[in-house]
Design a protein around this motif. Sequence first.
Motif, PDB file in Angstrom:
ATOM      1  N   VAL A  12       1.333  -1.346   0.247  1.00 45.47           N
ATOM      2  CA  VAL A  12       0.284  -0.240   0.075  1.00 45.47           C
ATOM      3  C   VAL A  12       0.584   1.431   0.152  1.00 45.47           C
ATOM      4  O   VAL A  12       0.743   2.577  -1.020  1.00 45.47           O
ATOM      5  CB  VAL A  12      -0.506   0.256   1.050  1.00 45.47           C
ATOM      6  CG1 VAL A  12      -1.686   1.835   1.280  1.00 45.47           C
ATOM      7  CG2 VAL A  12      -1.732  -1.209   1.372  1.00 45.47           C
ATOM      8  N   GLY A  13       2.052   0.879   0.806  1.00 41.92           N
ATOM      9  CA  GLY A  13       2.422   2.594   0.930  1.00 41.92           C
ATOM     10  C   GLY A  13       2.696   2.649  -0.836  1.00 41.92           C
ATOM     11  O   GLY A  13       3.324   3.671  -1.013  1.00 41.92           O
ATOM     12  N   ALA A  16       0.821   4.179  -2.938  1.00 41.61           N
ATOM     13  CA  ALA A  16       0.588   5.428  -2.930  1.00 41.61           C
ATOM     14  C   ALA A  16       1.746   6.258  -3.061  1.00 41.61           C
ATOM     15  O   ALA A  16       1.409   7.621  -3.465  1.00 41.61           O
ATOM     16  CB  ALA A  16       0.690   5.389  -0.853  1.00 41.61           C
ATOM     17  N   ASN A  17       2.743   5.798  -2.549  1.00 39.92           N
ATOM     18  CA  ASN A  17       4.078   6.304  -2.897  1.00 39.92           C
ATOM     19  C   ASN A  17       3.770   6.893  -4.547  1.00 39.92           C
ATOM     20  O   ASN A  17       4.358   7.897  -5.503  1.00 39.92           O
ATOM     21  CB  ASN A  17       5.177   6.145  -2.914  1.00 39.92           C
ATOM     22  CG  ASN A  17       6.730   7.081  -2.889  1.00 39.92           C
ATOM     23  OD1 ASN A  17       6.192   7.863  -3.108  1.00 39.92           O
ATOM     24  ND2 ASN A  17       7.797   6.572  -3.192  1.00 39.92           N
ATOM     25  N   MET A  19       1.685   6.980  -6.788  1.00 41.43           N
ATOM     26  CA  MET A  19       0.461   7.312  -6.907  1.00 41.43           C
ATOM     27  C   MET A  19       0.414   9.026  -7.241  1.00 41.43           C
ATOM     28  O   MET A  19       0.154   9.651  -7.095  1.00 41.43           O
ATOM     29  CB  MET A  19      -0.688   6.912  -6.317  1.00 41.43           C
ATOM     30  CG  MET A  19      -1.599   6.034  -7.387  1.00 41.43           C
ATOM     31  SD  MET A  19      -3.265   5.727  -6.394  1.00 41.43           S
ATOM     32  CE  MET A  19      -3.537   6.236  -5.745  1.00 41.43           C
ATOM     33  N   GLY A  20       0.960   9.069  -6.023  1.00 44.83           N
ATOM     34  CA  GLY A  20       2.032  10.446  -5.209  1.00 44.83           C
ATOM     35  C   GLY A  20       2.725  11.205  -6.354  1.00 44.83           C
ATOM     36  O   GLY A  20       2.868  12.108  -7.206  1.00 44.83           O
ATOM     37  N   LEU A  57       1.790  10.992   0.136  1.00 41.83           N
ATOM     38  CA  LEU A  57       0.353  10.163   0.264  1.00 41.83           C
ATOM     39  C   LEU A  57      -0.122   8.488   1.095  1.00 41.83           C
ATOM     40  O   LEU A  57      -0.675   8.909   1.406  1.00 41.83           O
ATOM     41  CB  LEU A  57       0.323   9.481  -1.262  1.00 41.83           C
ATOM     42  CG  LEU A  57      -0.956  10.279  -1.796  1.00 41.83           C
ATOM     43  CD1 LEU A  57      -1.163  10.034  -3.614  1.00 41.83           C
ATOM     44  CD2 LEU A  57      -1.752  11.351  -1.674  1.00 41.83           C
ATOM     45  N   ASN A  58       1.822   8.656   1.280  1.00 43.09           N
ATOM     46  CA  ASN A  58       1.854   7.812   2.533  1.00 43.09           C
ATOM     47  C   ASN A  58       1.434   8.548   3.672  1.00 43.09           C
ATOM     48  O   ASN A  58       0.986   7.222   4.105  1.00 43.09           O
ATOM     49  CB  ASN A  58       2.886   7.262   2.127  1.00 43.09           C
ATOM     50  CG  ASN A  58       4.296   6.374   1.186  1.00 43.09           C
ATOM     51  OD1 ASN A  58       3.036   5.863   1.014  1.00 43.09           O
ATOM     52  ND2 ASN A  58       5.284   6.584   1.975  1.00 43.09           N
ATOM     53  N   ALA A  61      -2.357   7.169   3.561  1.00 47.74           N
ATOM     54  CA  ALA A  61      -2.547   5.753   3.921  1.00 47.74           C
ATOM     55  C   ALA A  61      -2.347   5.296   5.262  1.00 47.74           C
ATOM     56  O   ALA A  61      -3.175   4.606   6.397  1.00 47.74           O
ATOM     57  CB  ALA A  61      -2.013   5.126   3.418  1.00 47.74           C
ATOM     58  N   VAL A  77       3.395   0.644   6.097  1.00 47.00           N
ATOM     59  CA  VAL A  77       3.570   1.721   4.905  1.00 47.00           C
ATOM     60  C   VAL A  77       4.649   2.691   5.110  1.00 47.00           C
ATOM     61  O   VAL A  77       5.449   3.344   5.056  1.00 47.00           O
ATOM     62  CB  VAL A  77       2.228   2.625   5.901  1.00 47.00           C
ATOM     63  CG1 VAL A  77       2.344   3.970   4.701  1.00 47.00           C
ATOM     64  CG2 VAL A  77       1.474   1.844   4.683  1.00 47.00           C
ATOM     65  N   THR A  81       7.727   4.245   3.625  1.00 49.29           N
ATOM     66  CA  THR A  81       8.877   5.576   3.575  1.00 49.29           C
ATOM     67  C   THR A  81       9.893   5.884   4.065  1.00 49.29           C
ATOM     68  O   THR A  81      10.447   6.265   3.620  1.00 49.29           O
ATOM     69  CB  THR A  81       7.396   5.878   4.724  1.00 49.29           C
ATOM     70  OG1 THR A  81       6.318   5.671   4.327  1.00 49.29           O
ATOM     71  CG2 THR A  81       7.477   7.990   4.484  1.00 49.29           C
TER      72      THR A  81
END
Length: 94
Positions: A12-13, A16-17, A19-20, A57-58, A61, A77, A81
């Motif tokens: 997920v991290g 999200a990264n 996507m960010g 975005l992390n 999440a 997550v 990061t």
Amino acid sequence: MIKKEVIIGLLVGLIANVMGLYFASLIFGEGKDFFTVLSTASNEGILGKLISLGAILNLIAFFVFIKKKQDYRARGVLLMTIIIAVSTFVFKFI
């Protein structure tokens, strides 16, 4: 079981990264496509900053998992990061 939850948090991290990073490239890319923005940022030496912006975005999440009391996913997550921060640091000095 715990290992599975941490791996889900890592994935997920990472998602999200990415996507960010995509959203940051849309904002700062001046209408260029994603890969052109990445190559331009790499040539100008600001790719690390763009990746760091993507890691915002992390935060979302992480706090969603904390609020849902899914601590091991939040740990994953957070670990992703940290991995991104260290790799950005290494990438900057190579």
